[in-house]
Design a protein around this motif. Structure first.
Motif, PDB file in Angstrom:
ATOM      1  N   TRP A 106       0.764  -1.329  -0.066  1.00 51.00           N
ATOM      2  CA  TRP A 106       0.016   0.167  -0.048  1.00 51.00           C
ATOM      3  C   TRP A 106       1.007   1.259  -0.059  1.00 51.00           C
ATOM      4  O   TRP A 106       1.837   1.074   0.228  1.00 51.00           O
ATOM      5  N   ASN A 107       0.250   2.255  -0.520  1.00 49.84           N
ATOM      6  CA  ASN A 107       0.928   3.709  -0.402  1.00 49.84           C
ATOM      7  C   ASN A 107       0.571   4.499   0.759  1.00 49.84           C
ATOM      8  O   ASN A 107      -0.629   4.516   0.629  1.00 49.84           O
ATOM      9  N   GLY A 108       1.546   4.726   1.530  1.00 45.41           N
ATOM     10  CA  GLY A 108       0.867   5.932   2.540  1.00 45.41           C
ATOM     11  C   GLY A 108       1.648   6.897   2.546  1.00 45.41           C
ATOM     12  O   GLY A 108       2.185   7.385   1.290  1.00 45.41           O
ATOM     13  N   SER A 109       1.665   7.965   3.516  1.00 45.93           N
ATOM     14  CA  SER A 109       2.197   9.416   3.425  1.00 45.93           C
ATOM     15  C   SER A 109       3.670   9.201   3.233  1.00 45.93           C
ATOM     16  O   SER A 109       4.322  10.322   2.594  1.00 45.93           O
ATOM     17  N   ASN A 110       4.483   8.160   3.504  1.00 46.30           N
ATOM     18  CA  ASN A 110       5.689   8.210   3.556  1.00 46.30           C
ATOM     19  C   ASN A 110       6.263   7.487   2.223  1.00 46.30           C
ATOM     20  O   ASN A 110       7.518   7.434   2.070  1.00 46.30           O
ATOM     21  N   VAL A 111       5.522   7.450   1.274  1.00 46.28           N
ATOM     22  CA  VAL A 111       5.847   6.655  -0.185  1.00 46.28           C
ATOM     23  C   VAL A 111       6.094   7.960  -1.221  1.00 46.28           C
ATOM     24  O   VAL A 111       5.031   8.774  -1.247  1.00 46.28           O
ATOM     25  N   ALA A 112       6.993   7.950  -1.572  1.00 47.49           N
ATOM     26  CA  ALA A 112       7.272   9.101  -2.717  1.00 47.49           C
ATOM     27  C   ALA A 112       6.278   8.888  -4.099  1.00 47.49           C
ATOM     28  O   ALA A 112       6.108   7.577  -4.451  1.00 47.49           O
ATOM     29  N   ASN A 113       5.747   9.823  -4.506  1.00 54.21           N
ATOM     30  CA  ASN A 113       4.989   9.618  -5.700  1.00 54.21           C
ATOM     31  C   ASN A 113       5.574   9.449  -7.050  1.00 54.21           C
ATOM     32  O   ASN A 113       5.071   9.107  -7.958  1.00 54.21           O
ATOM     33  N   THR A 114       6.885   9.301  -6.727  1.00 49.74           N
ATOM     34  CA  THR A 114       7.722   8.842  -7.885  1.00 49.74           C
ATOM     35  C   THR A 114       8.292   7.441  -7.963  1.00 49.74           C
ATOM     36  O   THR A 114       9.426   6.841  -8.606  1.00 49.74           O
ATOM     37  N   LYS A 115       7.731   6.674  -6.802  1.00 51.09           N
ATOM     38  CA  LYS A 115       8.156   5.474  -6.549  1.00 51.09           C
ATOM     39  C   LYS A 115       6.970   4.650  -5.831  1.00 51.09           C
ATOM     40  O   LYS A 115       7.057   4.152  -4.982  1.00 51.09           O
ATOM     41  N   LEU A 116       5.937   4.948  -6.497  1.00 52.65           N
ATOM     42  CA  LEU A 116       4.795   4.225  -5.660  1.00 52.65           C
ATOM     43  C   LEU A 116       4.886   2.812  -5.709  1.00 52.65           C
ATOM     44  O   LEU A 116       5.300   1.963  -6.751  1.00 52.65           O
ATOM     45  N   ARG A 117       4.042   2.068  -4.838  1.00 53.20           N
ATOM     46  CA  ARG A 117       4.022   0.532  -4.583  1.00 53.20           C
ATOM     47  C   ARG A 117       2.712   0.307  -5.463  1.00 53.20           C
ATOM     48  O   ARG A 117       1.926   1.292  -5.676  1.00 53.20           O
ATOM     49  N   LYS A 118       2.740  -0.948  -5.539  1.00 53.33           N
ATOM     50  CA  LYS A 118       1.346  -1.593  -6.268  1.00 53.33           C
ATOM     51  C   LYS A 118       0.859  -2.605  -5.618  1.00 53.33           C
ATOM     52  O   LYS A 118       1.557  -3.407  -4.863  1.00 53.33           O
ATOM     53  N   VAL A 119      -0.399  -3.021  -5.560  1.00 52.42           N
ATOM     54  CA  VAL A 119      -0.989  -4.231  -5.367  1.00 52.42           C
ATOM     55  C   VAL A 119      -1.776  -4.788  -6.432  1.00 52.42           C
ATOM     56  O   VAL A 119      -2.796  -3.978  -7.027  1.00 52.42           O
ATOM     57  N   ASP A 120      -1.328  -6.055  -6.863  1.00 53.13           N
ATOM     58  CA  ASP A 120      -2.238  -6.544  -7.899  1.00 53.13           C
ATOM     59  C   ASP A 120      -3.553  -7.162  -7.448  1.00 53.13           C
ATOM     60  O   ASP A 120      -3.661  -7.575  -6.306  1.00 53.13           O
ATOM     61  N   ALA A 121      -4.394  -7.060  -8.415  1.00 57.28           N
ATOM     62  CA  ALA A 121      -5.766  -7.544  -7.957  1.00 57.28           C
ATOM     63  C   ALA A 121      -5.730  -8.845  -7.425  1.00 57.28           C
ATOM     64  O   ALA A 121      -6.641  -9.337  -6.611  1.00 57.28           O
ATOM     65  N   ASN A 122      -4.938  -9.769  -7.958  1.00 57.97           N
ATOM     66  CA  ASN A 122      -4.910 -11.150  -7.314  1.00 57.97           C
ATOM     67  C   ASN A 122      -4.362 -11.026  -6.108  1.00 57.97           C
ATOM     68  O   ASN A 122      -4.025 -12.338  -5.446  1.00 57.97           O
ATOM     69  N   GLU A 123      -3.596 -10.002  -5.516  1.00 60.52           N
ATOM     70  CA  GLU A 123      -2.710 -10.118  -4.191  1.00 60.52           C
ATOM     71  C   GLU A 123      -3.641  -9.201  -3.069  1.00 60.52           C
ATOM     72  O   GLU A 123      -3.082  -9.367  -1.977  1.00 60.52           O
ATOM     73  N   ILE A 124      -4.786  -8.867  -3.481  1.00 58.45           N
ATOM     74  CA  ILE A 124      -5.634  -8.038  -2.542  1.00 58.45           C
ATOM     75  C   ILE A 124      -5.655  -8.736  -1.250  1.00 58.45           C
ATOM     76  O   ILE A 124      -5.277  -8.243  -0.246  1.00 58.45           O
ATOM     77  N   ASP A 125      -6.109  -9.993  -1.065  1.00 60.54           N
ATOM     78  CA  ASP A 125      -6.455 -10.756   0.014  1.00 60.54           C
ATOM     79  C   ASP A 125      -5.084 -10.897   0.837  1.00 60.54           C
ATOM     80  O   ASP A 125      -5.413 -10.567   2.035  1.00 60.54           O
ATOM     81  N   GLN A 126      -3.997 -11.210   0.703  1.00 66.88           N
ATOM     82  CA  GLN A 126      -2.667 -11.062   1.371  1.00 66.88           C
ATOM     83  C   GLN A 126      -2.503  -9.758   1.873  1.00 66.88           C
ATOM     84  O   GLN A 126      -1.670  -9.638   2.945  1.00 66.88           O
ATOM     85  N   PHE A 127      -2.937  -8.684   1.453  1.00 70.42           N
ATOM     86  CA  PHE A 127      -2.524  -7.204   1.697  1.00 70.42           C
ATOM     87  C   PHE A 127      -3.770  -6.824   2.709  1.00 70.42           C
ATOM     88  O   PHE A 127      -3.531  -5.926   3.570  1.00 70.42           O
ATOM     89  N   LEU A 128      -4.984  -7.856   2.931  1.00 71.34           N
ATOM     90  CA  LEU A 128      -5.986  -7.012   3.632  1.00 71.34           C
ATOM     91  C   LEU A 128      -5.756  -8.019   4.942  1.00 71.34           C
ATOM     92  O   LEU A 128      -6.359  -7.762   5.985  1.00 71.34           O
ATOM     93  N   SER A 129      -5.186  -8.757   5.222  1.00 71.94           N
ATOM     94  CA  SER A 129      -5.300  -9.962   6.135  1.00 71.94           C
ATOM     95  C   SER A 129      -4.102  -9.432   7.125  1.00 71.94           C
ATOM     96  O   SER A 129      -3.174  -8.611   7.215  1.00 71.94           O
TER      97      SER A 129
END
Length: 129
Positions: A106-129
């Motif tokens: 996930w991208n929070g306030s500490n993540v630069a807008n020039t190096k954004l992270r991403k979550v693939d739709a197939n990975e959402i479950d692992q980032f929500l748990s």
């Protein structure tokens, strides 16, 4: 390389890459279009001026195609080793406001807008748990 595997280059490209008309259609239907470089190098492996030329050439091509210069970039290969070390300055020099890496999360306030992270739709479950 494609011939060695019995693949026709035109068929391969038509299957895996968007045609100019498709890019225009996607843009004019309200979707964001971003750059990805012109020949797909890992930007951090190039001298800074060469890397910038890669992005700017792609931005200019897209601008001529859709009538507006994109301000987004998805880094080819997107790992820490592929993203320019000074990504903020690099993007500023290229006119990029937002750039996406392949680093997961996930991208929070500490993540630069020039190096954004991403979550693939197939990975959402692992980032929500």
């Amino acid at each position: 390389m494609l011939n060695a595997f019995g693949l026709d280059e035109k068929t391969f490209c038509n299957h895996f890459y968007m045609a100019e008309d498709t890019i225009k259609e996607i843009y004019h239907s309200g979707h964001l279009i971003g750059a990805h470089t012109h020949t797909h190098p890992a930007l951090a492996t190039l001298p800074a001026d060469e890397a910038k030329k890669e992005v700017i050439k792609n931005l200019e091509w897209l601008e001529a195609l859709i009538g507006k210069r994109p301000h987004w970039l998805s880094y080819p290969y997107g790992s820490d080793a592929a993203v320019p070390t000074d990504h903020k300055r690099f993007c500023q020099d290229c006119g990029i406001k937002y750039a996406i890496s392949y680093m997961r999360g996930w991208n929070g306030s500490n993540v630069a807008n020039t190096k954004l992270r991403k979550v693939d739709a197939n990975e959402i479950d692992q980032f929500l748990s």
